[in-house]
Scaffold this motif. Structure first.
Motif, PDB file in Angstrom:
ATOM      1  N   ALA A   1       0.851  -1.189   0.000  1.00 33.71           N
ATOM      2  CA  ALA A   1       0.000   0.000   0.000  1.00 33.71           C
ATOM      3  C   ALA A   1       0.884   1.236   0.000  1.00 33.71           C
ATOM      4  CB  ALA A   1      -0.928   0.028   1.205  1.00 33.71           C
ATOM      5  N   VAL A   2       0.474   2.249  -0.760  1.00 39.79           N
ATOM      6  CA  VAL A   2       1.150   3.553  -0.810  1.00 39.79           C
ATOM      7  C   VAL A   2       0.072   4.620  -0.763  1.00 39.79           C
ATOM      8  CG1 VAL A   2       2.683   5.078  -2.121  1.00 39.79           C
ATOM      9  CG2 VAL A   2       2.996   2.596  -2.258  1.00 39.79           C
ATOM     10  N   GLY A   3       0.184   5.548   0.152  1.00 42.35           N
ATOM     11  CA  GLY A   3      -0.830   6.595   0.224  1.00 42.35           C
ATOM     12  C   GLY A   3      -0.633   7.513   1.407  1.00 42.35           C
ATOM     13  N   GLY A   4      -1.745   7.887   2.039  1.00 42.01           N
ATOM     14  CA  GLY A   4      -1.719   8.816   3.159  1.00 42.01           C
ATOM     15  C   GLY A   4      -2.070   8.121   4.460  1.00 42.01           C
ATOM     16  N   ASP A   5      -2.848   8.791   5.274  1.00 42.20           N
ATOM     17  CA  ASP A   5      -3.172   8.253   6.598  1.00 42.20           C
ATOM     18  C   ASP A   5      -3.958   6.953   6.533  1.00 42.20           C
ATOM     19  OD1 ASP A   5      -1.849  10.349   7.754  1.00 42.20           O
ATOM     20  OD2 ASP A   5      -3.652  11.542   8.147  1.00 42.20           O
ATOM     21  N   GLU A   6      -4.657   6.713   5.415  1.00 37.51           N
ATOM     22  CA  GLU A   6      -5.460   5.486   5.320  1.00 37.51           C
ATOM     23  C   GLU A   6      -4.585   4.227   5.380  1.00 37.51           C
ATOM     24  OE1 GLU A   6      -4.136   6.337   1.155  1.00 37.51           O
ATOM     25  OE2 GLU A   6      -4.828   7.519   2.876  1.00 37.51           O
ATOM     26  N   VAL A   7      -3.322   4.358   5.011  1.00 31.56           N
ATOM     27  CA  VAL A   7      -2.416   3.208   5.056  1.00 31.56           C
ATOM     28  C   VAL A   7      -2.194   2.757   6.502  1.00 31.56           C
ATOM     29  CG1 VAL A   7      -0.070   2.419   4.511  1.00 31.56           C
ATOM     30  CG2 VAL A   7      -1.323   3.843   2.879  1.00 31.56           C
ATOM     31  N   ARG A   8      -2.363   3.660   7.438  1.00 33.49           N
ATOM     32  CA  ARG A   8      -2.165   3.327   8.850  1.00 33.49           C
ATOM     33  C   ARG A   8      -3.177   2.293   9.344  1.00 33.49           C
ATOM     34  NH1 ARG A   8       1.034   6.623  11.866  1.00 33.49           N
ATOM     35  NH2 ARG A   8      -0.251   6.180  13.705  1.00 33.49           N
ATOM     36  N   GLU A   9      -4.257   2.129   8.595  1.00 32.96           N
ATOM     37  CA  GLU A   9      -5.241   1.112   8.973  1.00 32.96           C
ATOM     38  C   GLU A   9      -4.663  -0.299   8.901  1.00 32.96           C
ATOM     39  OE1 GLU A   9      -8.604   1.683   6.485  1.00 32.96           O
ATOM     40  OE2 GLU A   9      -8.953   3.762   7.145  1.00 32.96           O
ATOM     41  N   LEU A  10      -3.501  -0.437   8.228  1.00 24.70           N
ATOM     42  CA  LEU A  10      -2.861  -1.746   8.115  1.00 24.70           C
ATOM     43  C   LEU A  10      -1.924  -2.032   9.279  1.00 24.70           C
ATOM     44  CD1 LEU A  10      -2.050  -1.761   4.285  1.00 24.70           C
ATOM     45  CD2 LEU A  10      -4.013  -2.762   5.463  1.00 24.70           C
ATOM     46  N   ILE A  11      -1.853  -1.125  10.239  1.00 28.22           N
ATOM     47  CA  ILE A  11      -1.020  -1.350  11.419  1.00 28.22           C
ATOM     48  C   ILE A  11      -1.760  -2.279  12.375  1.00 28.22           C
ATOM     49  CG2 ILE A  11       0.062  -0.272  13.431  1.00 28.22           C
ATOM     50  CD1 ILE A  11       0.383   2.268  11.768  1.00 28.22           C
ATOM     51  N   GLY A  12      -1.126  -3.397  12.676  1.00 26.07           N
ATOM     52  CA  GLY A  12      -1.700  -4.351  13.621  1.00 26.07           C
ATOM     53  C   GLY A  12      -0.795  -4.529  14.824  1.00 26.07           C
ATOM     54  N   ALA A  13      -1.120  -5.502  15.640  1.00 25.05           N
ATOM     55  CA  ALA A  13      -0.381  -5.714  16.884  1.00 25.05           C
ATOM     56  C   ALA A  13       1.078  -6.080  16.632  1.00 25.05           C
ATOM     57  CB  ALA A  13      -1.063  -6.796  17.710  1.00 25.05           C
ATOM     58  N   LYS A  14       1.351  -6.757  15.518  1.00 24.56           N
ATOM     59  CA  LYS A  14       2.716  -7.201  15.241  1.00 24.56           C
ATOM     60  C   LYS A  14       3.399  -6.367  14.164  1.00 24.56           C
ATOM     61  CE  LYS A  14       1.846 -12.001  16.599  1.00 24.56           C
ATOM     62  NZ  LYS A  14       1.915 -13.427  16.166  1.00 24.56           N
ATOM     63  N   THR A  15       2.772  -5.292  13.738  1.00 18.72           N
ATOM     64  CA  THR A  15       3.355  -4.448  12.696  1.00 18.72           C
ATOM     65  C   THR A  15       4.489  -3.603  13.263  1.00 18.72           C
ATOM     66  OG1 THR A  15       1.224  -4.308  11.549  1.00 18.72           O
ATOM     67  CG2 THR A  15       2.878  -2.648  10.996  1.00 18.72           C
ATOM     68  N   GLU A  16       5.613  -3.599  12.573  1.00 20.89           N
ATOM     69  CA  GLU A  16       6.683  -2.661  12.921  1.00 20.89           C
ATOM     70  C   GLU A  16       6.347  -1.318  12.285  1.00 20.89           C
ATOM     71  OE1 GLU A  16      11.454  -1.719  12.284  1.00 20.89           O
ATOM     72  OE2 GLU A  16      10.610  -3.593  11.505  1.00 20.89           O
ATOM     73  N   VAL A  17       6.272  -0.285  13.092  1.00 21.75           N
ATOM     74  CA  VAL A  17       5.978   1.058  12.586  1.00 21.75           C
ATOM     75  C   VAL A  17       7.271   1.858  12.559  1.00 21.75           C
ATOM     76  CG1 VAL A  17       4.672   3.176  12.916  1.00 21.75           C
ATOM     77  CG2 VAL A  17       3.625   0.960  13.470  1.00 21.75           C
ATOM     78  N   VAL A  18       7.638   2.324  11.387  1.00 19.37           N
ATOM     79  CA  VAL A  18       8.806   3.190  11.238  1.00 19.37           C
ATOM     80  C   VAL A  18       8.292   4.615  11.118  1.00 19.37           C
ATOM     81  CG1 VAL A  18      10.840   3.754   9.858  1.00 19.37           C
ATOM     82  CG2 VAL A  18      10.127   1.361  10.106  1.00 19.37           C
ATOM     83  N   ASP A  19       8.471   5.380  12.187  1.00 14.63           N
ATOM     84  CA  ASP A  19       7.994   6.758  12.232  1.00 14.63           C
ATOM     85  C   ASP A  19       9.009   7.637  11.516  1.00 14.63           C
ATOM     86  OD1 ASP A  19       6.960   9.224  12.739  1.00 14.63           O
ATOM     87  OD2 ASP A  19       6.975   9.042  14.931  1.00 14.63           O
ATOM     88  N   LEU A  20       8.610   8.165  10.366  1.00 23.95           N
ATOM     89  CA  LEU A  20       9.523   9.000   9.590  1.00 23.95           C
ATOM     90  C   LEU A  20       9.766  10.356  10.246  1.00 23.95           C
ATOM     91  CD1 LEU A  20       8.190   8.172   6.006  1.00 23.95           C
ATOM     92  CD2 LEU A  20      10.227   7.251   7.118  1.00 23.95           C
ATOM     93  N   SER A  21       8.824  10.794  11.078  1.00 19.36           N
ATOM     94  CA  SER A  21       8.991  12.056  11.828  1.00 19.36           C
ATOM     95  C   SER A  21       9.383  13.212  10.915  1.00 19.36           C
ATOM     96  CB  SER A  21      10.044  11.878  12.923  1.00 19.36           C
ATOM     97  OG  SER A  21       9.672  10.862  13.821  1.00 19.36           O
TER      98      SER A  21
END
Length: 551
Positions: free
Chosen positions: A35-55
């Protein structure tokens, strides 16, 4: 859709796709972008998802170096590495320390010195003897087109005042013909042939050292510009095969098999055999490297008109075409018909023209094929040849870091090209405006593999922070290209040249998650700050292969 394995979010995403769209989030699963996009991609964050915060930082496709020598670069780092120094005194001190620390080495090997550190660009055996006298020393310069040797190496090779220059090189001499200690181009082979062969384990170690270094600059794929027995390092192909087999090759690599200019057309069957033999995992030797000329600083780059004498008068030397045009015009159609890409080295305007002519011969004989030939370096290009890149579908492979004024350019190049040809150097802007495909590379270990430093120079025509060698004006600023174009050349453009564009080079759904996290968004600051940008993390198929300490 199930949860992603990794989500990059909270910053800018440079996609490098055809419209250069911007996004703010990217999701990765199974090694590919899902997935490539905006905030809607964050819906794919689950309990085991590694989140890389670009800050607020930037995510880009992994950089691809379209012309580099990682095994040789890694070997330089393991040998007497002179790349970090810039004066004759520092070079001699470093060589002395290395020789003392490695007393059992049969030869003192290394390299990376700058020609501008020595009068005329030619260091002497006498100077080298002062720190290494009891065993032979062989130290190529930074561009690999010349070597500094001591008296022991000259004696061992039997090089004296009676030794003729080889057809493709020159022995630097005193007025009476006595060799002084610098060997240019093919003359290096007089000593090269005597060097001890590096074992496979050593070459593999060098590859992995070079790979780690390239990953630290966000580089996830490259084209090794010489795969074969050339120079002082040996053939890197077995090292690639070993690393591909044991899974330690994390980069994607296209190998350019060396065209031996002494063997002619008879070598083509053996090159076809090597292509089939050297293909495994992420490595494929599907290109052919033709070095058509030398370099301008030692007057071996092939020029249409002769070099000047430094005072505006023509000499009788117009450089060397290492492959005779009539042979090149036969070889390129045969290689093209055999399915090879041809990767040319061309510095002078005659060499560039000869390479373009050979591709034109190939098209007239074979038609237009899918092989994506490219010319690297393109230092001096005659204006009449600029539109031929687009017309012949030949990519312009830029080494952008070189497009700047520095002592070697000012002292060893400009006076001998003359004002007219000096203005034809590194014409990236004209090539872009003509519609040519732009790819990018570094030629490391000739120069730094840092893509952001090269991009800084491409945009500003000035050396980036940490690379300055004097206070100079921008070099031919009309040939500058914009930041987005330069980033695209170093990602999508090089992926196209490498035939990796179906799966890499842009950030799009379905492509491999070969990605680099930058420490800032370079579009948010003035162009003269591009070179301050660094790489924080590098990923290949979603696997982290590099992380800075502050990532």
């Amino acid at each position: 859709m199930p949860s992603a394995e990794i989500v990059f979010t909270g910053g800018a995403v440079f996609t490098a796709n055809t419209v250069r769209s911007r996004a703010r989030s990217v999701a990765v699963s199974g090694g590919r972008i899902v997935a490539v996009g905006g905030d809607e991609v964050r819906e794919l964050i689950g309990a085991k998802t590694e989140v890389v915060d670009l800050s607020g930082r930037m995510l880009t496709p992994g950089f691809q170096d379209a012309h580099v020598h990682p095994v040789w670069g890694g070997l330089d780092m393991l040998r007497c590495d002179l790349a970090e120094y810039s004066t004759a005194t520092d070079y001699l001190d470093a060589i002395s320390r290395f020789a003392s620390a490695n007393p059992d080495d049969e030869w003192v090997l290394g390299g990376g010195w700058q020609m501008s550190a020595f009068a005329g660009g030619t260091p002497t055996a006498t100077a080298l003897d002062s720190v290494v006298a009891n065993r032979p020393a062989f130290l190529p310069n930074r561009d690999g087109h010349g070597a500094w040797v001591n008296s022991a190496a000259l004696r061992l090779a039997g090089i004296d005042r009676h030794t003729p220059d080889p057809p493709d090189g020159r022995i630097e001499r005193d007025p009476d013909g006595t060799p002084t200690g610098t060997l240019h181009e093919g003359a290096m082979g007089l000593v090269n042939r005597l060097l001890p062969e590096e074992p496979l384990d050593r070459l593999t170690e060098a590859l992995l050292v070079g790979q780690r270094y390239l990953h630290s600059y966000g580089i996830t794929a490259w084209q090794d510009a010489i795969v074969g027995s050339y120079g002082d390092a040996g053939d890197p192909a077995p090292a690639y095969m070993k690393a591909a087999a044991d899974g330690t090759l994390t980069a994607r690599v296209i190998g350019a098999l060396w065209w031996d200019r002494a063997k002619g057309l008879d070598q083509i069957p053996s090159l076809i055999e090597r292509r089939e033999r050297f293909r495994a995992g992420r490595f494929a030797a599907t290109s052919i490297k033709v070095m058509q000329d030398g370099v301008a600083e030692n007057f071996t780059a092939a020029m249409i008109e002769p070099y000047c004498d430094g005072h505006g008068h023509f000499t009788d030397n117009s450089g060397i075409s290492f492959v005779a045009p009539e042979i090149l015009n036969e070889a390129v159609p045969l290689l093209d018909a055999a399915g090879f890409q041809v990767h040319f080295h061309a510095i002078g305007d005659r060499a560039v023209r000869e390479c373009l002519d050979a591709v034109e011969h190939s098209i007239s004989r074979n038609g237009r094929g899918p092989n994506r030939h490219h010319i690297a370096h393109i230092q001096v290009v005659h204006p009449e040849d600029i539109p031929r890149f687009r017309r012949l579908d030949v990519a312009a492979n830029m080494q952008s870091l070189w497009a700047t004024l520095e002592p070697q350019m000012v002292d060893l190049t400009l006076p001998f090209l003359g004002s007219t040809r000096s203005a034809w150097q590194y014409p990236f802007g004209d090539l872009l405006r003509s519609g040519a495909v732009l790819a990018a590379g570094s030629d490391w270990s000739v120069s730094s593999p840092d893509p952001l430093a090269a991009i800084h120079t491409a945009v500003n025509r000035l050396a980036g922070p940490g690379y300055e060698e004097g206070d100079y004006e921008p070099f031919l600023p009309e040939q500058a290209i914009d930041l987005a174009t330069s980033l695209t050349a170093y990602t999508a453009g090089s992926a196209w040249v490498n035939h990796l564009d179906a799966d890499t080079g842009t950030i799009e759904v379905g492509k491999y998650a070969d990605l680099a996290v930058l420490d800032r968004d370079p579009f948010d600051a003035p162009s003269d700050e591009i070179g301050h940008t660094t790489v924080l993390q590098t990923f290949v198929e979603g696997e982290r292969v590099y992380a800075a300490s502050d990532a």
